[in-house]
Design a protein around this motif. Structure first.
Motif, PDB file in Angstrom:
ATOM      1  N   MET A  32       0.846  -1.160   0.000  1.00  0.00           N
ATOM      2  CA  MET A  32       0.000   0.000   0.000  1.00  0.00           C
ATOM      3  C   MET A  32       0.894   1.227   0.000  1.00  0.00           C
ATOM      4  O   MET A  32       1.855   1.294   0.735  1.00  0.00           O
ATOM      5  N   SER A  33       0.583   2.172  -0.838  1.00  0.00           N
ATOM      6  CA  SER A  33       1.330   3.420  -0.923  1.00  0.00           C
ATOM      7  C   SER A  33       0.479   4.555  -0.368  1.00  0.00           C
ATOM      8  O   SER A  33      -0.619   4.808  -0.856  1.00  0.00           O
ATOM      9  N   LEU A  34       0.990   5.200   0.651  1.00  0.00           N
ATOM     10  CA  LEU A  34       0.323   6.374   1.218  1.00  0.00           C
ATOM     11  C   LEU A  34       1.171   7.580   0.871  1.00  0.00           C
ATOM     12  O   LEU A  34       2.352   7.618   1.193  1.00  0.00           O
ATOM     13  N   GLY A  64      -0.487  -8.768  -3.975  1.00  0.00           N
ATOM     14  CA  GLY A  64      -0.443  -9.976  -4.796  1.00  0.00           C
ATOM     15  C   GLY A  64      -0.511  -9.708  -6.282  1.00  0.00           C
ATOM     16  O   GLY A  64      -1.112 -10.475  -7.022  1.00  0.00           O
ATOM     17  N   GLY A  65       0.094  -8.615  -6.738  1.00  0.00           N
ATOM     18  CA  GLY A  65       0.058  -8.291  -8.159  1.00  0.00           C
ATOM     19  C   GLY A  65      -1.241  -7.651  -8.605  1.00  0.00           C
ATOM     20  O   GLY A  65      -1.427  -7.388  -9.785  1.00  0.00           O
ATOM     21  N   ARG A  66      -2.130  -7.418  -7.708  1.00  0.00           N
ATOM     22  CA  ARG A  66      -3.413  -6.795  -8.042  1.00  0.00           C
ATOM     23  C   ARG A  66      -3.447  -5.379  -7.506  1.00  0.00           C
ATOM     24  O   ARG A  66      -2.717  -5.028  -6.595  1.00  0.00           O
ATOM     25  N   SER A  67      -4.318  -4.587  -8.052  1.00  0.00           N
ATOM     26  CA  SER A  67      -4.480  -3.214  -7.573  1.00  0.00           C
ATOM     27  C   SER A  67      -5.963  -2.885  -7.536  1.00  0.00           C
ATOM     28  O   SER A  67      -6.795  -3.642  -8.018  1.00  0.00           O
ATOM     29  N   GLY A  68      -6.271  -1.768  -6.935  1.00  0.00           N
ATOM     30  CA  GLY A  68      -7.659  -1.316  -6.878  1.00  0.00           C
ATOM     31  C   GLY A  68      -8.501  -2.101  -5.899  1.00  0.00           C
ATOM     32  O   GLY A  68      -8.072  -2.458  -4.808  1.00  0.00           O
ATOM     33  N   ARG A  69      -9.718  -2.373  -6.298  1.00  0.00           N
ATOM     34  CA  ARG A  69     -10.699  -3.020  -5.417  1.00  0.00           C
ATOM     35  C   ARG A  69     -10.273  -4.425  -4.977  1.00  0.00           C
ATOM     36  O   ARG A  69     -10.483  -4.817  -3.837  1.00  0.00           O
TER      37      ARG A  69
END
Length: 51
Positions: A1-3, A13-18
């Motif tokens: 997670m990037s804040l 796990g290689g996924r982004s978004g929802r």
């Protein structure tokens, strides 16, 4: 997670978004709950800066 100053970007796990949010909430529920106040602070700061 990037804040950062522009928002929150989930990556898991290689996924982004929802899909990443679902994974992060399952693995780290406290971290996911802390993102809501952070987003609210960013939104408030943006509104104040624009007025």
């Amino acid at each position: 997670m990037s804040l950062n100053g522009f928002g929150i970007r989930p990556h898991a796990g290689g996924r982004s978004g929802r899909e990443a949010w679902h994974s992060i909430r399952r693995r780290h529920p406290r971290l996911a709950m802390l993102c809501a106040p952070y987003g609210a602070v960013l939104f408030t700061a943006a509104v104040i800066a624009l007025t």
